[in-house]
Design a protein around this motif. Sequence first.
Motif, mmCIF file in Angstrom:
data_model
loop_
_atom_site.group_PDB
_atom_site.id
_atom_site.type_symbol
_atom_site.label_atom_id
_atom_site.label_comp_id
_atom_site.label_asym_id
_atom_site.label_seq_id
_atom_site.Cartn_x
_atom_site.Cartn_y
_atom_site.Cartn_z
ATOM 1 N N LEU A 262 2.596 -1.284 -9.911
ATOM 2 C CA LEU A 262 2.038 -0.644 -8.718
ATOM 3 C C LEU A 262 2.310 -1.541 -7.525
ATOM 4 N N LEU A 263 3.110 -1.026 -6.569
ATOM 5 C CA LEU A 263 3.595 -1.855 -5.461
ATOM 6 C C LEU A 263 3.866 -0.990 -4.241
ATOM 7 N N PRO A 264 4.201 -1.578 -3.079
ATOM 8 C CA PRO A 264 4.533 -0.782 -1.894
ATOM 9 C C PRO A 264 5.774 0.083 -2.123
ATOM 10 N N SER A 265 5.805 1.247 -1.492
ATOM 11 C CA SER A 265 6.882 2.204 -1.722
ATOM 12 C C SER A 265 8.251 1.601 -1.438
ATOM 13 N N GLY A 266 8.356 0.785 -0.389
ATOM 14 C CA GLY A 266 9.646 0.217 -0.013
ATOM 15 C C GLY A 266 10.182 -0.812 -0.980
ATOM 16 N N MET A 267 9.383 -1.196 -1.985
ATOM 17 C CA MET A 267 9.813 -2.165 -2.989
ATOM 18 C C MET A 267 10.065 -1.504 -4.343
ATOM 19 N N ASP A 268 10.008 -0.165 -4.411
ATOM 20 C CA ASP A 268 10.056 0.537 -5.687
ATOM 21 C C ASP A 268 11.459 0.639 -6.265
ATOM 22 N N GLY A 269 12.492 0.416 -5.459
ATOM 23 C CA GLY A 269 13.841 0.265 -5.986
ATOM 24 C C GLY A 269 14.620 1.520 -6.270
#
Length: 457
Positions: A132-139
């Motif tokens: 679970l992380l920020p959207s811009g780090m989802d890859g």
Amino acid sequence: MLSRRGFLGTAALVSASAVSGRVQAASIPEAPIMDKVTMQPPLHPTSGPDYRPVVTLNGWSLPWRMNGDWKEFHLVAEPVVREFAEGMKAHLWGYNGQSPGPTIEAVEGDKLRIFVTNKLPEHTTVHWHGVLLPSGMDGVGGLNQPHIKPGETFVYEFEMKHSGTFMYHPHSDEMVQMAMGMMGMIVVHPRDPSFRPVDRDFVFIMSTYLIDPGTYLPKVNEMTDFNMWTWNSRVFPGIDPLPVRLNDKVRVRIGNLTMTNHPIHLHGHKFVVSCTDGGWVPESAQWPETTTDVPVGAIRAFDVLADNPGDWAFHCHKSHHTMNAMGHDMRNMIGVSKKDLAKAVGRLAPDAMVMGSTGMAMGEMEMPAPDNTLPMMTGTGQFGPIEMGGMFTVMKIREGLARDDYKDPGPYDYPKGTVAYKVDAPPAEAPRQNKPKESAKQTEMKAMKGMKGMKGM
């Protein structure tokens, strides 16, 4: 064996999304690589909270460096050569010298900065599956970030907010890149070391390949008909055993990035599923099993008390997943006399072997095969051929193992009288039971049928 190679000045740095405190290219950490295919010792923490590190079957954990309060890792996506077992190698894509890539270990609450350098011939990204992380780090390339072009390095920054077991893999031309072996595991330990502790912690990821006998490259467009069923891109007998000390509490974490589910079975013990990629299973919701099904795109972790000494089979329970490469279109010849068939085939192909009329046991057979091909069934134990392949290994439970001793302890020394044995002569045949007598009701029904027949005469 870990070696170092630097990428300083060789790649442009682009961030995966807008982040504060953006690092400079000159501060990219070096990237460790691995050139061994056996399980490496656990990587114990040297600072921060204490935890029981995992060991990866036929793999390793990626070292990191601390930079302030950031834990920094460096993944390198690149072509690799992976030995499935002795006698067969495959040309895959992976990370830091291997496929799958190294396990990433962290602690709940850690701030991670992961550099990803692309040395593939096409663009890529990394998705942190289950984290679970920020959207811009989802890859997800094109959706959350630009694709990482060949020669570029991107950096991902996020906090590990939850402990558990997760995976990483591309979300960029992923049908090709995952079929080529690009994947790895993530283990996030609880910050509280008293939360669900275990004595030994194993992890591996499942992947599948279609590689024609005698060739080296997987067919990336295959969806169903695979012939190499692997744990950490190894097949039996190349898969490490799980050495365990008697009465250890053991956790096994399994990721599945194949195209099908796998019912994973451990002999000699019962266990409980303790964790999925969605989090920890409450103890009140657990139930005992000896087989757990691992769905596609999921992880399952189970906990077992190793209280039964011996060598215990541990495998996928789909029978064809415990076999190596062989044609899947073979006819079933069981019960067919092969005498005449062998003569006919021999005239066309003198070296051919007609087989299968009494079964397919192949443990002691030797026949010509193309180079870089493994037997369908293989492996030898102290009593003879094991006749397995693919997703199979052995949990070896012994007294007296040291805390961090993961060496193969060899075959189990069975106590006298505890091994199944052959008797010299078959027992006398039990007398057959007499035919049961008809009940009065049955006799009456039969008589009525006879009378009806007579009326029609």
